[in-house]
Motif scaffolding. Structure first.
Motif, PDB file in Angstrom:
ATOM      1  N   SER A 184      -0.396   0.318  -4.859  1.00  0.00           N
ATOM      2  CA  SER A 184      -1.255   1.089  -3.962  1.00  0.00           C
ATOM      3  C   SER A 184      -2.408   1.753  -4.717  1.00  0.00           C
ATOM      4  O   SER A 184      -3.562   1.719  -4.281  1.00  0.00           O
ATOM      5  CB  SER A 184      -0.393   2.142  -3.265  1.00  0.00           C
ATOM      6  N   THR A 229       0.819  -1.224   0.000  1.00  0.00           N
ATOM      7  CA  THR A 229       0.000   0.000   0.000  1.00  0.00           C
ATOM      8  C   THR A 229       0.851   1.271   0.000  1.00  0.00           C
ATOM      9  O   THR A 229       0.341   2.358  -0.225  1.00  0.00           O
ATOM     10  CB  THR A 229      -0.915   0.027   1.237  1.00  0.00           C
ATOM     11  N   SER A 289      -5.064   4.326  -0.265  1.00  0.00           N
ATOM     12  CA  SER A 289      -5.266   3.025  -0.900  1.00  0.00           C
ATOM     13  C   SER A 289      -6.226   2.169  -0.073  1.00  0.00           C
ATOM     14  O   SER A 289      -7.156   1.556  -0.606  1.00  0.00           O
ATOM     15  CB  SER A 289      -3.924   2.309  -1.052  1.00  0.00           C
ATOM     16  N   LEU A 290      -6.019   2.156   1.245  1.00  0.00           N
ATOM     17  CA  LEU A 290      -6.866   1.309   2.094  1.00  0.00           C
ATOM     18  C   LEU A 290      -8.305   1.808   2.142  1.00  0.00           C
ATOM     19  O   LEU A 290      -9.243   1.023   2.074  1.00  0.00           O
ATOM     20  CB  LEU A 290      -6.279   1.221   3.503  1.00  0.00           C
ATOM     21  N   ALA A 330      -3.519  -6.573   1.622  1.00  0.00           N
ATOM     22  CA  ALA A 330      -2.883  -5.253   1.602  1.00  0.00           C
ATOM     23  C   ALA A 330      -1.694  -5.246   2.551  1.00  0.00           C
ATOM     24  O   ALA A 330      -1.833  -5.516   3.744  1.00  0.00           O
ATOM     25  CB  ALA A 330      -3.898  -4.192   2.021  1.00  0.00           C
ATOM     26  N   VAL A 369      -0.656   4.777   1.800  1.00  0.00           N
ATOM     27  CA  VAL A 369      -1.265   3.673   2.560  1.00  0.00           C
ATOM     28  C   VAL A 369      -2.722   4.001   2.865  1.00  0.00           C
ATOM     29  O   VAL A 369      -3.630   3.209   2.594  1.00  0.00           O
ATOM     30  CB  VAL A 369      -0.502   3.420   3.890  1.00  0.00           C
TER      31      VAL A 369
END
Ligand code: GTP
Ligand code: MG
Length: 397
Positions: A120, A114, A164-165, A143, A161
């Motif tokens: 990502s 990520t 992307s999450l 991930a 990070v």
């Protein structure tokens, strides 16, 4: 359970390559199929070439963003990774669609680091594309969270990070979080040993995927964990871990009490030890009490599994994950090992994730401001050149 595995970016590609090896191992050691196809997708040609097990043709090692990136990556800017993936998402759909054994597959597993740019950014985009094209197949994402030392050096890391999450969570059926930092907390030498880390990342999937595909009678448990059990368990934020008895336990969690194993029978004791180790080996640190769903599976020689032990493990799971719907099963194996695979899913809290979200919110403003300032400066520069003729267009602009 049978998976199509899709690895994005360098990290995702290497872990997908490791899954391809896991599939080969299941085929040669257990004569069953758990990985029906493995693909790697990247903006970086050299990374694709460096893989070992994923088939070498361009249907399985897919280069995206060719013209935009000239095969050299997107330099950690995940918006560019996302844009390139959107433009080229037909490539992955085409590859999957024409895969020979696609219709025997239960679910997708999309994998990416990520913190970078390509994986990502591409993870939420491809997940959405797969979901739209195959609404009845589950799409799970694995991930990878960065090492602690990567966070300090680059504001971009945390921002990548978190964005992307957030985006992936909104489209995937479940997001399995896996924290790189966990591995070096346990063994500092691992920081330079990605291959070993990747082996440990895929290991908890092995028995879990194999159990439901066994055909040999002696390997089919009293209560088998099959694809249905796994799919009913996997939802939202998820963690997975495997533990064996007789292996020292690291990273003991603060909420854990030291249980007294000694009074129990030997089999029960080994089972409880394995659970304890699996908890400490979870792919990201969570409190099992925050899980809405959980699954545990014990793999052991038949003689090591008895009713007292299963009851004891069930009680322990209930105690840890008191609000969760808990599924369970057994997987009789040859040999001496007693191991337990755990999944905690539908988690309402993941402390490490919350930390990323909090830190990224403050840097998001700075990053956007910097981007706007850069755009503004570029505009000013272009304005300064307005009166000049152009050498390439005839109307002078
Ligand atoms: N576990 C694991 N982590 C990795 C591996 N390779 C890179 N990472 C982690 O992944 C993150 C960087 O992502 P990469 O996959 O290198 O980036 P990318 O998707 O190729 O994107 P760009 O190179 O920026 O275009 C960092 O947090 C690395 O620590 C790997 O093989 N295994
Ligand atoms: Mg890369």
């Amino acid at each position: 359970m049978r998976l199509v595995v899709v690895g994005l970016g360098q990290c995702g590609g290497r872990i997908a390559d490791e899954f391809a090896r896991l599939g080969k191992k299941a085929r040669s050691n257990r004569r069953i199929d758990i990985i029906t196809a493995a693909y790697a997708v990247n903006t970086d040609q050299a990374d694709l070439t460096g893989l070992r097990t994923i088939r070498g043709d361009f249907h399985h090692r897919i280069l995206i963003g060719g013209r935009k990136t000239s095969g050299h990556g997107v330099g950690k800017i995940n918006e560019v990774g996302a844009a390139v993936a959107k433009e080229d998402s037909y490539k992955i759909i085409d590859a999957v669609r024409t895969g020979e054994r696609f219709y025997e597959t239960d679910a997708f597993l999309v994998i990416a680091g990520t913190a970078g740019g390509t994986g990502s950014g591409a993870m939420p985009v491809f997940t959405k594309a797969l979901k739209e094209r195959y609404p009845h197949k589950a799409v799970y994402c694995l991930a990878i969270l960065p090492f602690g030392h990567e966070e300090g050096t680059e504001e971009r890391t945390i921002y990548n990070v978190a964005t992307s999450l957030k985006s992936t969570y909104s489209v995937a059926d479940a997001v399995i979080l896996c924290d790189n930092e966990r591995f070096i907390k346990r063994d500092a030498n691992l920081v330079n040993n990605m291959e070993q880390i990747n082996k440990e990342i895929v290991a908890p999937f092995y028995d879990m995927l194999c159990a439901g595909e066994e055909v040999k009678r002696s390997r089919v448990g009293a209560k088998t964990v099959d694809a249905g059990d796994i799919m009913q368990t996997m939802e939202g934020w998820t963690t997975i871990g495997v533990g064996r008895s007789g292996v020292p336990t690291f990273n003991r969690l603060p909420f854990e009490r030291r249980r007294s194993f000694r009074k129990k029978g030997r089999e029960t004791q080994r089972g409880l030890e394995a659970v304890d180790q699996a908890i400490s080996e979870l792919s990201v640190t969570v409190n099992p009490g925050d899980a809405g769903k959980a699954l545990y599976m014990i793999s052991a020689p038949s003689k090591e599994m008895n009713i007292a032990m299963m009851r004891e493990l069930g009680g322990l799971m209930r105690e840890m994950a008191e609000d969760a719907v808990i599924r369970s099963g057994d997987y009789p194996r040859a040999g001496n090992d007693v191991s337990v695979t755990l999944i905690f899913s539908k988690l309402s809290n993941v402390p490490r994730l919350k930390e990323f979200y909090r830190n990224a919110s403050s840097s998001a403003a700075t990053i956007q401001k910097r981007q706007m300032e850069a755009d503004e400066k570029l505009r000013e520069l272009e304005e300064a050149a307005e009166g000049l003729p152009s050498l390439i267009s005839s109307d002078g602009h």
